[in-house]
Design a protein around this motif. Structure first.
Motif, mmCIF file in Angstrom:
data_model
loop_
_atom_site.group_PDB
_atom_site.id
_atom_site.type_symbol
_atom_site.label_atom_id
_atom_site.label_comp_id
_atom_site.label_asym_id
_atom_site.label_seq_id
_atom_site.Cartn_x
_atom_site.Cartn_y
_atom_site.Cartn_z
ATOM 1 N N TYR A 22 0.542 -1.244 -0.238
ATOM 2 C CA TYR A 22 0.285 -0.608 0.053
ATOM 3 C C TYR A 22 1.124 1.029 0.249
ATOM 4 C CZ TYR A 22 0.737 -0.904 4.356
ATOM 5 O OH TYR A 22 1.676 -0.873 6.868
ATOM 6 N N LYS A 23 2.110 1.055 0.053
ATOM 7 C CA LYS A 23 2.990 2.011 0.360
ATOM 8 C C LYS A 23 3.944 2.332 -1.513
ATOM 9 C CE LYS A 23 4.231 2.529 4.942
ATOM 10 N NZ LYS A 23 5.609 2.886 5.904
ATOM 11 N N ARG A 24 4.495 3.413 -1.658
ATOM 12 C CA ARG A 24 4.846 3.634 -2.926
ATOM 13 C C ARG A 24 6.227 2.794 -2.667
ATOM 14 N NH1 ARG A 24 5.991 9.725 -4.398
ATOM 15 N NH2 ARG A 24 6.771 8.226 -6.178
ATOM 16 N N ARG A 25 6.979 2.979 -3.905
ATOM 17 C CA ARG A 25 8.024 1.718 -4.509
ATOM 18 C C ARG A 25 8.172 0.695 -3.465
ATOM 19 N NH1 ARG A 25 8.988 7.280 -4.379
ATOM 20 N NH2 ARG A 25 9.757 8.420 -6.580
ATOM 21 N N LYS A 26 7.112 0.274 -3.347
ATOM 22 C CA LYS A 26 7.003 -1.542 -2.042
ATOM 23 C C LYS A 26 7.338 -2.472 -3.501
ATOM 24 C CE LYS A 26 8.251 0.279 1.843
ATOM 25 N NZ LYS A 26 9.398 -0.194 2.308
ATOM 26 N N GLY A 27 6.243 -2.151 -4.930
ATOM 27 C CA GLY A 27 5.731 -3.632 -5.479
ATOM 28 C C GLY A 27 4.325 -3.437 -5.888
ATOM 29 N N ILE A 28 3.811 -4.297 -6.533
ATOM 30 C CA ILE A 28 2.791 -4.264 -7.084
ATOM 31 C C ILE A 28 2.921 -5.745 -7.679
ATOM 32 C CG2 ILE A 28 2.549 -1.893 -8.393
ATOM 33 C CD1 ILE A 28 2.954 -3.710 -11.022
ATOM 34 N N ALA A 29 1.494 -6.784 -7.601
ATOM 35 C CA ALA A 29 1.247 -7.827 -7.575
ATOM 36 C C ALA A 29 -0.313 -7.930 -8.756
ATOM 37 C CB ALA A 29 1.354 -8.357 -6.439
ATOM 38 N N PHE A 30 -0.490 -8.927 -9.410
ATOM 39 C CA PHE A 30 -1.731 -9.278 -9.987
ATOM 40 C C PHE A 30 -1.941 -10.930 -10.375
ATOM 41 C CE2 PHE A 30 1.658 -8.572 -13.589
ATOM 42 C CZ PHE A 30 0.998 -9.676 -14.323
ATOM 43 N N SER A 31 -2.599 -10.934 -10.438
ATOM 44 C CA SER A 31 -3.330 -12.355 -10.789
ATOM 45 C C SER A 31 -3.991 -12.877 -11.777
ATOM 46 C CB SER A 31 -4.035 -13.458 -9.495
ATOM 47 O OG SER A 31 -4.801 -12.705 -8.407
#
Length: 232
Positions: free
Chosen positions: A92-101
């Motif tokens: 939920y913070k910037r530059r921590k990562g993204i995920a998708f399924s």
């Protein structure tokens, strides 16, 4: 219909494929946490993000290298993986990562009536473009012109993504694989911009395909709502 995979005494029904893009050095930790939740294994790919210049209308590879974790999962495990990256890795913070399924199904069988709860969430889609090495940044720039917020570039070396993992596709050495997430309202414009800018209609220039997305974590559009959820 999912695919059942057995490894010794453990058995996993594969309904989805979970992707997480994290900063370099975090992938092994994420994979360990995923295995604690029940994941049997996973694949880690090296990649790089992109950044947009504040002073010039250009796109370039970012200085921070990325890692992509790919995990086969059932629906329940997939939900747990999204919750894990949200809480443990602070997506939920910037530059921590993204995920998708994305959904995984057996294309050789007749599908049952779809479960409404498993429809793509938020109308997101994943665009994957495979082009000659060095043209990945050009691909992201074309996508940004049409409304995309960014992309992740994987350098193909003939390994990493198993052959026939999704369908029969051989990834030759010296390729850039570009992953871009888009909402439905910008999907067509981004596709057309990439196709035109990189002349994908001409043989040998590359291919582009689109996959539906079931769930996302860490995207810019969701971050405000996710932060409110953490604070409440």
């Amino acid at each position: 219909m999912g695919y059942e995979y057995s490894s010794g005494a453990r058995e996993l029904t594969i309904d989805t494929v979970f992707f997480a893009v994290v900063n370099k050095g975090k992938a092994n930790i994420l994979l360990q946490k995923a295995q604690e939740l029940g994941a049997i294994g996973g694949t880690i790919l090296l990649a790089e993000g992109t950044t947009r210049s504040r002073f010039f209308n250009t796109v370039r590879p970012s200085q921070a290298h990325k890692e992509i974790v790919i995990i086969s999962a059932g629906y329940e495990l997939c939900v747990g993986l999204h919750e894990m990256v949200f809480q443990t890795f602070k997506f939920y913070k910037r530059r921590k990562g993204i995920a998708f399924s994305i959904p995984f199904k057996n294309w050789d069988t007749v599908e049952k009536k779809p479960d409404p709860s498993q429809k793509p969430m938020d109308d997101y889609f994943a665009l994957l473009t495979i082009v000659e090495r060095g043209r990945g940044v050009e691909c992201v720039y074309a996508a940004r012109k049409a409304g995309a917020r960014g992309g992740t570039i994987v350098h193909g070396h003939g390994a990493g993504i198993p052959k026939d993992f999704f369908f029969s596709l051989n990834i030759e050495p010296q390729k850039d694989i570009v992953i871009i997430l888009s909402k439905k309202d910008t999907l067509q414009a981004i596709k057309e911009s990439i196709t035109e800018s990189l002349s994908l209609a001409n043989p040998g220039n590359g291919i582009l395909f689109i996959l539906p997305v079931l769930r996302t974590s860490g995207l810019f559009e969701n971050r405000v709502a996710e932060q409110r959820g953490v604070r409440s």
